[in-house]
Scaffold this active site. Structure first.
Site, PDB file in Angstrom:
ATOM      1  N   GLU A   1      57.983  33.788  35.593  1.00 16.16           N
ATOM      2  CA  GLU A   1      59.364  33.993  36.057  1.00 16.16           C
ATOM      3  C   GLU A   1      60.348  33.165  35.225  1.00 16.16           C
ATOM      4  OE1 GLU A   1      60.127  36.247  38.060  1.00 16.16           O
ATOM      5  OE2 GLU A   1      58.403  36.604  39.347  1.00 16.16           O
TER       6      GLU A   1
ATOM      7  N   ASN B   1      63.185  34.599  32.648  1.00  8.73           N
ATOM      8  CA  ASN B   1      64.605  34.247  32.806  1.00  8.73           C
ATOM      9  C   ASN B   1      65.204  33.751  31.489  1.00  8.73           C
ATOM     10  OD1 ASN B   1      64.970  34.889  35.475  1.00  8.73           O
ATOM     11  ND2 ASN B   1      64.834  32.797  36.248  1.00  8.73           N
TER      12      ASN B   1
ATOM     13  N   ARG C   1      66.353  44.226  37.176  1.00 13.51           N
ATOM     14  CA  ARG C   1      65.896  42.912  37.620  1.00 13.51           C
ATOM     15  C   ARG C   1      65.981  42.862  39.136  1.00 13.51           C
ATOM     16  NH1 ARG C   1      62.733  42.038  34.489  1.00 13.51           N
ATOM     17  NH2 ARG C   1      62.487  40.011  35.466  1.00 13.51           N
TER      18      ARG C   1
END
Lengths: 112, 148
Positions: free
Chosen positions: B48, B52, B106
């Site tokens: 994650e 990002n 997203r």
């Protein structure tokens, strides 16, 4: 990530996912599934997670994206064989209010 | 507390490196003999944070992502840093389901998952300078340990 798309009915497909679903894999998956959906006028997708060893939130985005696409034609999405960790991510994201989690493939085919 | 081991890794912000990054950190953390469940949590959280950095930090341009990690007796500390555009409003970014990029499909669940799967999460960011995400995972070893 490998994906095999199997036609179950005139407007229903099963998508067998295999391997790890991250942002990189999601981009590839999205394209392959969308191509198939458009070509074959698919309305119902059953995602089979049996051979998925890893998924992060990019997988959630990929499922929501397909959900929105099918919503335009009154379609539905179901999933089977979620591992506990993946099921937790689905739950946290509120995905089960949009799609159905089935106990097995037979139930999915009957109810989807 | 004594640092048992330490590592640092720099790589470019290509999506192919997401799996590379999480596998490296998991392999390093496995020196603490974590459960498979703890390792899966670490892999997910690292994935994650790196995603990002690629999508939001560098907005799919090429930049360097740095992962550093320290092992302690009972925990692993992982830092993921980018020198990208930074986050304007960290509080908003950490909210479940909020995303600045819905057009890229997203889900807005990245920080929520990091927070849930790890024991501590700290996000430092300066717009125009970059972002540093620090995560801690406690490794709960069994009470009975073979020492012979």
């Amino acid at each position: 990530m490998d994906v095999v798309i199997i036609k179950l009915d005139h407007d229903m497909i099963k998508v067998n996912l295999k391997g790890e679903i991250d942002h990189h894999a999601s981009l590839i998956l999205r394209e392959e599934i969308d191509n198939y959906i458009e070509k074959h006028r698919v309305k119902k997708i059953l995602f089979n997670f049996k051979d998925v060893s890893f998924m992060d939130s990019s997988g959630v985005g990929m499922i929501i994206g397909r959900y929105k696409k099918l919503q335009n034609v009154g379609g539905k999405i179901g999933v089977v064989n979620l591992a506990p960790k993946i099921e937790r991510i689905f739950q946290m994201s509120g995905l089960f209010s949009l799609i159905s989690n089935f106990n097995d493939e037979k139930e999915a085919i009957d109810k989807l | 507390m004594t640092v048992l081991n330490e590592m640092q890794l720099d790589f470019v912000s290509k999506s192919e490196n997401e799996s590379f990054a999480r596998v490296v950190v998991a392999a390093f953390a496995s020196q603490l003999d974590p459960t498979l469940d703890e390792l899966a949590d670490i892999k997910t959280a690292v994935s994650e944070a790196v995603t990002n950095a690629i999508i939001h930090g560098y907005e799919n341009t090429v930049g360097i992502i740095r992962i550093s990690s320290k092992l302690y007796e009972d925990k692993v500390v992982i830092t993921i840093q980018d020198w990208g555009k930074g986050i304007e409003d960290i509080e908003k970014a950490r909210q479940p389901l909020w995303t600045s990029k819905p057009e890229l499909e997203r889900s807005g669940m990245g920080f929520t998952i990091m927070e849930d799967f790890m024991d501590e999460l700290k996000v430092d960011s300066t717009p125009g300078e970059g972002t540093v995400v620090t995560m801690v995972k406690n490794i709960n070893k069994g009470t009975v340990r073979q020492t012979t």
